[in-house]
Design a protein around this motif. Sequence first.
Motif, short mmCIF file in Angstrom:
data_model
loop_
_atom_site.label_atom_id
_atom_site.label_comp_id
_atom_site.label_asym_id
_atom_site.label_seq_id
_atom_site.Cartn_x
_atom_site.Cartn_y
_atom_site.Cartn_z
N GLN A 65 0.81 -1.20 0.00
CA GLN A 65 0.00 0.00 0.00
C GLN A 65 0.85 1.27 0.00
OE1 GLN A 65 -3.38 0.07 -0.22
NE2 GLN A 65 -3.22 -2.14 -0.54
N GLU A 66 2.13 1.15 0.35
CA GLU A 66 2.98 2.34 0.41
C GLU A 66 3.10 3.02 -0.94
OE1 GLU A 66 6.75 2.03 2.33
OE2 GLU A 66 5.96 0.60 3.80
N ILE A 68 0.95 2.94 -3.39
CA ILE A 68 -0.34 3.56 -3.70
C ILE A 68 -0.49 4.87 -2.93
CG2 ILE A 68 -2.84 3.29 -3.52
CD1 ILE A 68 -2.37 0.27 -3.93
#
Length: 91
Positions: A65-66, A68
């Motif tokens: 998720q980083e 994103i």
Amino acid sequence: MNWWRTLFLVVALAALQYPLWMGKGNFNEVRLSKKRVEIQKQEVDKLERRNKAMSAEIQDLQQGQEAIAEIARDEIGYIAPGEHFYRIKNK
């Protein structure tokens, strides 16, 4: 009589040289083809570099998720819960 032989040889030589200089696949066409091939190789190299960069970005997006969140911060100003946003203005 000797000049007939010379004339014949000159005409034969010219006839043999014509395709080399003016016919299909002549020197100029070969040179232009080599230039086109070099341009295409440069284009392929550029596209391969772009594809590698895109593949790396896709892999980053699939893994966590980083990536994103980083893209969201850059493009739409995303601020995650618990983060503080500071704007520094230059004079």
